[in-house]
Enzyme design. Structure first.
Site, PDB file in Angstrom:
ATOM      1  N   SER A 138     -98.201-122.569 -54.538  1.00 11.05           N
ATOM      2  CA  SER A 138     -97.377-121.381 -54.746  1.00 11.05           C
ATOM      3  C   SER A 138     -96.853-120.909 -53.403  1.00 11.05           C
ATOM      4  O   SER A 138     -97.532-121.051 -52.374  1.00 11.05           O
ATOM      5  CB  SER A 138     -98.229-120.284 -55.384  1.00 11.05           C
ATOM      6  OG  SER A 138     -97.713-119.005 -55.078  1.00 11.05           O
ATOM      7  N   GLU A 198     -96.428-129.522 -66.776  1.00 15.16           N
ATOM      8  CA  GLU A 198     -95.591-128.477 -67.384  1.00 15.16           C
ATOM      9  C   GLU A 198     -94.145-128.936 -67.518  1.00 15.16           C
ATOM     10  O   GLU A 198     -93.473-128.665 -68.516  1.00 15.16           O
ATOM     11  CB  GLU A 198     -95.632-127.207 -66.531  1.00 15.16           C
ATOM     12  CG  GLU A 198     -96.984-126.524 -66.542  1.00 15.16           C
ATOM     13  CD  GLU A 198     -97.057-125.424 -65.491  1.00 15.16           C
ATOM     14  OE1 GLU A 198     -96.384-124.397 -65.652  1.00 15.16           O
ATOM     15  OE2 GLU A 198     -97.759-125.616 -64.486  1.00 15.16           O
ATOM     16  N   LYS A 230    -103.391-121.266 -54.983  1.00 15.63           N
ATOM     17  CA  LYS A 230    -102.918-121.928 -56.196  1.00 15.63           C
ATOM     18  C   LYS A 230    -102.765-123.440 -56.090  1.00 15.63           C
ATOM     19  O   LYS A 230    -102.340-123.974 -55.081  1.00 15.63           O
ATOM     20  CB  LYS A 230    -101.570-121.336 -56.608  1.00 15.63           C
ATOM     21  CG  LYS A 230    -101.665-119.899 -57.038  1.00 15.63           C
ATOM     22  CD  LYS A 230    -102.177-119.752 -58.445  1.00 15.63           C
ATOM     23  CE  LYS A 230    -100.994-119.846 -59.379  1.00 15.63           C
ATOM     24  NZ  LYS A 230    -101.436-119.811 -60.768  1.00 15.63           N
TER      25      LYS A 230
END
Ligand code: ARG
Length: 461
Positions: free
Chosen positions: A276, A289, A282
């Site tokens: 991130s 996804e 993160k």
């Protein structure tokens, strides 16, 4: 000068020139187009519609154009509309008036139908190879995880214990069916439409079978209207690709879930995760996804072409030029996704402890407790009711079924004996499910063997 300019007094409006030209995208079909033209030219010579030496000149010219395009030496012209007329124009510029004989007994309508079939045939083979690789990786993983216990879910609530191998085998079955669908699609599309002409065939004595066999087709189309206006084969590919993407998407969704802090069933390799820009901690499953997201594109491609085709009168209509971008997009998307999912699976780390831990909580052995009673003669519906009450009691106490004592069990039913504890051990619950298609390690090992055989059979076709 347009190749079709004869009956026109004015030139095409500049806006239209750009609007109807497809060369920007259909140049991707240059190889198929030229190979189709070479086969057509050879046949024209062999049946005497043109002289043999004219056919040889056409073939040599086409081969040189193919090499030049491959070497990046050709610039296509928007004004020449599409790949078919770009090639023909180049040919005539290079070899002179004999180039103008190439299009004898042919129309761009049967030509484009041919090109797209040739193109899809290759891309289906390419896609199949990628699915096979994915299936092999999944089979390897399944073989490794025959005894990696995990919870199975319904409604995303813990249901019954299974193994990771069993779970992955579900996807293997889906992908094997996907391979079957791609095989079917390929089989049905592998007939040559060349000779259909614009829509009513031709008066020239063309040898359709000769062209078809030179191009590796199994036969020829049987109706000239259908030959130029059928796009079922493209739709079948898009439908097969959509179903395949749906399977990839479900698999990826599970990887997203399993890699979350709440599950921690797997850890994605760093190479297949991203960070991130603001949150330093993160590690996101972006690849999985994105595969899930891209599934929507392929469904869109299918819907777009279905919609293009739904109201078209026979035979060819220019609407059909819209088929190619959808097909190209689906091919690219599907193959990119297949390419990235395989190594993502191969490199992920399986957290066996967390999976086995997950299999334990949540009363995943409640069915086995009811089955235990049923095996001792209690009607199953009654056993279900009794165990339901035991679960309610344990839930209130915050304990698992294995934590009740035998005497507590016996206050509920005298049928309970000491062997109940073995019957509800998680490992036992899995091992005892030896039914065909079930999760016991030996059953899954057998299913892996059978799936390997199915895979080999699918490859033969
Ligand atoms: N570029 C056209 C297509 O993709 C080729 C066929 C054109 N035929 C015609 N009669 N306009 O469909």
């Amino acid at each position: 000068m347009k190749l079709w300019g004869g009956r026109f007094e004015k030139t095409t409006d500049a806006l239209v020139e750009d609007f109807h030209s497809s060369i920007r995208f259909d140049q991707r079909l240059y190889r198929q187009d030229i190979l189709g033209s070479i086969a057509h030219a050879r046949m024209l010579g062999s049946v005497g519609v043109i002289a043999e030496d004219e056919a040889s000149d056409l073939i040599a010219g086409l081969q040189a154009i193919l090499e030049d395009i491959q070497a990046g030496k050709v610039e296509f012209e928007i004004g020449a509309e599409d790949i078919h007329m770009n090639v023909e124009k180049l040919l005539t510029e290079r070899i002179g008036p004999v180039g103008k004989k190439l299009h004898t007994g042919r129309s761009r309508n049967d030509q484009v139908a041919l090109d797209l079939r040739l193109y899809l045939r290759e891309e289906i083979d390419q896609s199949k190879a990628l699915v096979v690789k994915l299936v092999q990786t999944l089979l390897d993983l399944a073989q490794k995880h025959l005894e990696t216990w995990m919870p199975g879910y319904t409604h995303l609530q813990k249901a019954q214990p299974i193994t990771l191998a069993h779970h992955l085998m579900a996807y293997i079955q889906m992908f094997l069916r996907d391979l079957g669908r791609l095989n079917d699609t390929r089989k049905r599309l592998n007939v040559s439409p060349l000779g259909s002409g614009a829509m009513a065939g031709t008066t020239f004595p063309l040898n359709r079978e000769k062209v078809a066999s030179e191009l590796g087709f199994d036969g020829v189309t049987l109706n000239s209207l259908d030959g130029v206006s059928d796009r079922d084969f493209a739709l079948e590919f898009l439908a097969s690709a959509s179903i395949l993407m749906m399977h990839l998407s479900r698999l990826c969704e599970e990887l997203v879930l399993w890699s979350s802090g709440e599950f921690q069933f797997i850890a994605m390799d760093d190479g297949y995760s991203t960070g991130s820009s603001i949150m330093p901690q993160k590690k996101n499953p972006d690849v999985a996804e994105l595969v899930r997201g891209k599934t929507g594109r392929v469904y869109g491609d299918l819907m777009a072409l279905l919609t293009v085709m739904k109201g078209l009168p026979l035979a060819y209509n220019k609407d059909m030029q819209e088929d190619k971008e959808q097909v190209f997009d689906a091919v690219d998307t599907l193959q990119k996704c297949l390419l990235v999912v395989e190594p993502m699976l191969r490199t992920m780390q399986v957290q066996r402890e967390a999976m086995a831990g997950g299999a334990k909580g949540g009363f995943t052995n409640a069915t086995d407790l009811a089955d235990y009673l049923a095996k001792k003669g209690v009607p199953f519906r009654e056993a279900h009711e009794l165990v339901g009450r035991i679960v309610l009691h344990c839930t209130k106490q915050g304990i698992g079924l294995e934590e009740l004592t035998l005497s507590e069990y016996q206050t509920i039913s005298p049928v309970f004996a000491n062997d109940l504890f073995e019957a509800i051990g998680i490992e036992h619950c899995v091992r005892a499910r030896k039914i065909i298609g079930g999760p016991s390690p030996e059953t899954v090992a057998e299913a892996i063997r059978q799936s390997q055989a199915v895979l080999l059979k699918l490859l033969e076709k």
